[in-house]
Design an enzyme around this catalytic site. Structure first.
Site, PDB file in Angstrom:
ATOM      1  CD  GLU A 239      13.626 -40.344 -53.364  1.00 13.48           C
ATOM      2  OE1 GLU A 239      12.628 -41.073 -53.441  1.00 13.48           O
ATOM      3  OE2 GLU A 239      14.795 -40.775 -53.321  1.00 13.48           O
ATOM      4  CG  ASP A 240      10.584 -41.834 -50.221  1.00 14.90           C
ATOM      5  OD1 ASP A 240      11.648 -41.532 -50.795  1.00 14.90           O
ATOM      6  OD2 ASP A 240      10.394 -42.949 -49.697  1.00 14.90           O
TER       7      ASP A 240
ATOM      8  CG  ASP B  32      19.312 -41.374 -45.247  1.00 13.99           C
ATOM      9  OD1 ASP B  32      20.102 -40.608 -44.691  1.00 13.99           O
ATOM     10  OD2 ASP B  32      19.016 -42.478 -44.755  1.00 13.99           O
TER      11      ASP B  32
ATOM     12  N   GLY C  34      21.369 -39.444 -50.334  1.00 16.38           N
ATOM     13  CA  GLY C  34      21.243 -38.904 -51.680  1.00 16.38           C
ATOM     14  C   GLY C  34      21.997 -39.696 -52.737  1.00 16.38           C
ATOM     15  CG  ASN C  35      25.223 -42.298 -51.706  1.00 20.38           C
ATOM     16  OD1 ASN C  35      25.870 -41.307 -52.028  1.00 20.38           O
ATOM     17  ND2 ASN C  35      25.464 -42.979 -50.604  1.00 20.38           N
TER      18      ASN C  35
ATOM     19  CG  LEU D  62      17.914 -37.739 -56.066  1.00 20.53           C
ATOM     20  CD1 LEU D  62      16.685 -38.358 -56.677  1.00 20.53           C
ATOM     21  CD2 LEU D  62      17.532 -36.721 -55.007  1.00 20.53           C
TER      22      LEU D  62
ATOM     23  CE  LYS E  77      15.950 -39.651 -42.499  1.00 25.58           C
ATOM     24  NZ  LYS E  77      16.330 -41.052 -42.229  1.00 25.58           N
TER      25      LYS E  77
ATOM     26  CG  PHE F  73      13.924 -45.402 -40.116  1.00 27.88           C
ATOM     27  CD1 PHE F  73      14.895 -45.472 -41.101  1.00 27.88           C
ATOM     28  CD2 PHE F  73      12.703 -46.039 -40.325  1.00 27.88           C
ATOM     29  CE1 PHE F  73      14.666 -46.172 -42.283  1.00 27.88           C
ATOM     30  CE2 PHE F  73      12.466 -46.735 -41.503  1.00 27.88           C
ATOM     31  CZ  PHE F  73      13.449 -46.806 -42.480  1.00 27.88           C
TER      32      PHE F  73
ATOM     33  CG  ASP G 183       9.552 -49.252 -46.662  1.00 31.39           C
ATOM     34  OD1 ASP G 183      10.166 -48.311 -47.182  1.00 31.39           O
ATOM     35  OD2 ASP G 183      10.018 -50.405 -46.580  1.00 31.39           O
TER      36      ASP G 183
ATOM     37  NE  ARG H  67       6.274 -49.456 -49.277  1.00 24.48           N
ATOM     38  CZ  ARG H  67       7.500 -48.992 -49.517  1.00 24.48           C
ATOM     39  NH1 ARG H  67       7.721 -47.697 -49.498  1.00 24.48           N
ATOM     40  NH2 ARG H  67       8.499 -49.818 -49.767  1.00 24.48           N
TER      41      ARG H  67
HETATM   42  P1  IMP Z   1      19.606 -42.449 -49.971  1.00 20.84           P
HETATM   43  O1  IMP Z   1      20.139 -43.010 -51.249  1.00 20.84           O
HETATM   44  O2  IMP Z   1      20.497 -42.699 -48.785  1.00 20.84           O
HETATM   45  O3  IMP Z   1      19.233 -40.978 -50.081  1.00 20.84           O
HETATM   46  O4  IMP Z   1      18.312 -43.293 -49.645  1.00 20.84           O
HETATM   47  C1  IMP Z   1      17.073 -42.837 -50.008  1.00 20.84           C
HETATM   48  C2  IMP Z   1      16.021 -43.897 -49.823  1.00 20.84           C
HETATM   49  O5  IMP Z   1      16.178 -44.605 -48.585  1.00 20.84           O
HETATM   50  C3  IMP Z   1      14.658 -43.231 -49.770  1.00 20.84           C
HETATM   51  O6  IMP Z   1      14.095 -43.111 -51.053  1.00 20.84           O
HETATM   52  C4  IMP Z   1      13.890 -44.154 -48.863  1.00 20.84           C
HETATM   53  O7  IMP Z   1      13.304 -45.197 -49.629  1.00 20.84           O
HETATM   54  C5  IMP Z   1      14.937 -44.752 -47.925  1.00 20.84           C
HETATM   55  N1  IMP Z   1      14.974 -44.006 -46.644  1.00 20.84           N
HETATM   56  C6  IMP Z   1      15.907 -43.141 -46.219  1.00 20.84           C
HETATM   57  N2  IMP Z   1      15.601 -42.645 -45.000  1.00 20.84           N
HETATM   58  C7  IMP Z   1      14.423 -43.205 -44.655  1.00 20.84           C
HETATM   59  C8  IMP Z   1      13.554 -43.064 -43.501  1.00 20.84           C
HETATM   60  O8  IMP Z   1      13.790 -42.324 -42.526  1.00 20.84           O
HETATM   61  N3  IMP Z   1      12.415 -43.815 -43.516  1.00 20.84           N
HETATM   62  C9  IMP Z   1      12.081 -44.634 -44.558  1.00 20.84           C
HETATM   63  N4  IMP Z   1      12.854 -44.776 -45.656  1.00 20.84           N
HETATM   64  C10 IMP Z   1      14.016 -44.079 -45.699  1.00 20.84           C
HETATM   65 MG    MG Z   2      12.294 -47.548 -48.796  1.00 24.81          MG
END
Ligand code: IMP
Ligand code: MG
Length: 184
Positions: free
Chosen positions: A109-110, A113, A115-116, A118, A141, A162, A169, A175
């Site tokens: 995974e990149d 954030d 984590g929802n 995931l 994060k 961000f 992206d 990207r």
């Molecule tokens: P989560 O479900 O809130 O953990 O969202 C995760 C996804 O949001 C990641 O896989 C990214 O695609 C996107 N994301 C969260 N933070 C960033 C950021 O700082 N830059 C770019 N994409 C982000």
């Molecule tokens: Mg994204």
């Protein structure tokens, strides 16, 4: 930081505030992650699943640093239900062709954030009876109050800015940057 002409050329003139992780720092850390993953899986079948699109560069660098047999496939997940807030249900738009049963599954995974996405994805994959299930995220994060134990390999504890580049992206842009930066 004053963006160099080379950086401005890559971003079409859009300014980035600073380079948070440069190419050398990323390469060094990805090398360490590859070593840790190699050690962590002495035997069994390893299937690395890249969560698209954000992981595409990280995945390609990471698997080349893992020194044991493995297979690569992808996951495309879609969150829906609540617009741009990443708290809705998760559905798999692309599912690996091979079975997960009995294999070591490592999700690449990149960035984590909230984590929802995931968490829901791990529940779906856990139902496929993998031999083991783990996540390798380049960036975290650390906003998850109760991170699941599957989050085993983390590249960097990221700032709450961000971030873009190296697969990440903003509205599908940036990207391709070889480094990770925060947007102005
Ligand atoms: P989560 O479900 O809130 O953990 O969202 C995760 C996804 O949001 C990641 O896989 C990214 O695609 C996107 N994301 C969260 N933070 C960033 C950021 O700082 N830059 C770019 N994409 C982000
Ligand atoms: Mg994204």
């Amino acid at each position: 930081m004053l963006a160099s002409p080379e950086v401005l050329r890559r971003t079409g003139g859009r300014r980035i505030r600073s380079i948070v992780y440069d190419e050398a720092a990323i390469a060094a850390r990805v090398g360490e992650l590859g070593g840790a993953i190699t050690e962590a899986y002495p035997d069994g079948d390893l299937l690395v699943l890249g969560l698209l699109k954000g992981s595409f560069i990280f995945l390609s660098d990471l698997v080349r640093q893992i020194q044991r047999p493995l297979q690569v496939d992808f996951l495309v997940a879609s969150s829906y239900g609540s617009g741009t807030v990443s708290s809705g249900e998760v559905r798999l738009l692309y599912d690996p062709e091979t079975t997960l049963e009995g294999k070591h599954i490592l999700v690449a995974e990149d960035i984590i954030d909230t984590g929802n996405t995931l968490k829901r994805l791990l529940a779906i994959l856990g139902n496929r009876r993998p031999g083991s299930l783990a996540v390798c995220a380049l960036l975290n994060k650390n906003l998850m109050p109760d991170p699941p134990p599957e989050i085993r390999f983390i590249g960097f504890d990221a700032p709450s800015a961000f971030l873009v580049g190296y697969g990440l992206d903003h509205a599908e842009n940036f990207r391709h940057l070889p480094f990770i930066a925060d947007l102005e």
